[in-house]
Design a protein around this motif. Sequence first.
Motif, PDB file in Angstrom:
ATOM      1  N   CYS A  27      67.118 105.422 128.608  1.00 19.55           N
ATOM      2  CA  CYS A  27      67.874 104.081 128.712  1.00 19.55           C
ATOM      3  C   CYS A  27      69.309 104.538 128.668  1.00 19.55           C
ATOM      4  N   GLY A  30      69.896 107.892 131.677  1.00 17.86           N
ATOM      5  CA  GLY A  30      69.432 107.802 133.199  1.00 17.86           C
ATOM      6  C   GLY A  30      68.268 108.717 133.007  1.00 17.86           C
ATOM      7  N   GLY A 109      71.323 100.682 127.991  1.00 16.14           N
ATOM      8  CA  GLY A 109      70.897 100.413 129.219  1.00 16.14           C
ATOM      9  C   GLY A 109      69.252  99.925 129.703  1.00 16.14           C
ATOM     10  N   THR A 113      66.177  98.780 135.555  1.00 20.42           N
ATOM     11  CA  THR A 113      67.350  98.609 136.451  1.00 20.42           C
ATOM     12  C   THR A 113      67.915 100.018 136.838  1.00 20.42           C
ATOM     13  N   ARG A 114      67.749 101.186 135.959  1.00 15.27           N
ATOM     14  CA  ARG A 114      68.154 102.635 136.181  1.00 15.27           C
ATOM     15  C   ARG A 114      67.396 102.829 137.180  1.00 15.27           C
ATOM     16  N   CYS A 118      67.974 104.532 141.282  1.00 18.56           N
ATOM     17  CA  CYS A 118      67.960 105.849 141.767  1.00 18.56           C
ATOM     18  C   CYS A 118      66.426 106.030 142.410  1.00 18.56           C
ATOM     19  N   THR A 176      73.552  96.001 134.677  1.00 14.92           N
ATOM     20  CA  THR A 176      74.326  97.116 134.864  1.00 14.92           C
ATOM     21  C   THR A 176      75.653  96.974 134.274  1.00 14.92           C
ATOM     22  N   GLY A 179      75.073  97.790 130.664  1.00 20.50           N
ATOM     23  CA  GLY A 179      75.066  99.076 130.455  1.00 20.50           C
ATOM     24  C   GLY A 179      76.014 100.072 130.444  1.00 20.50           C
ATOM     25  N   GLN A 180      77.115  99.587 131.227  1.00 20.72           N
ATOM     26  CA  GLN A 180      78.312 100.340 131.456  1.00 20.72           C
ATOM     27  C   GLN A 180      79.233  99.884 130.142  1.00 20.72           C
TER      28      GLN A 180
END
Length: 200
Positions: A27, A30, A109, A113-114, A118, A176, A179-180
């Motif tokens: 989390c 990544g 995060g 979603t991560r 990816c 997102t 998480g940023q």
Amino acid sequence: MLAKRKRGRPVAVSPEEVLDRAVALFCAEGVEALSLNSLCAELGISKPALYRSFGGEDGLRRAALAHYFAVWMGPRFSQMDFTQPFPVQCDQLSKMISHPDPESPQTKGCLYTRMRLCRRALGEKSSSLVAELEGNMMAQLTAWMEGMAQSGQLKSGLAAADAAAYVDGQVMLAITQHGQGGDGTAIAARLRLALSVLHA
């Protein structure tokens, strides 16, 4: 990143402890942030033990995502009260995403979603679970939108499936941004605004 562990032989830890650590690490950093050797060092597990318990790195990723859903994401979303008017439900959802439980790895995060972002770098085991969870999530969102349509709260002319896909995209964007390091209050306000266009 998780606190660095002392060098030397890894101390035996249970699979559940490994999954808790893996979820927190994935989390925050990544799923592609560390090499397998570094990942094992962070988790306090040897490579042979990782393969015995999870079948390899991809198996660990799949198990971590399943653990994340079971312990954190699923129970969190089960708190939604779908008997409330649509604007109230949107407010609940916005706050849930923008202000997660401070004890939750979601503060760093969202693992789901991560992994969605990816997926091309994922192995077969983890990518298949991402696809399965996506299907389940879209089915739930579509059912939600169908309920809103039946109660006259969904804007006329909107198909439930299209509305569900729109909600999914807006939620993913909000997660997102959080998480940023985005401001939770601002993220919640923008998500409520984005979802308000669906209201009749």
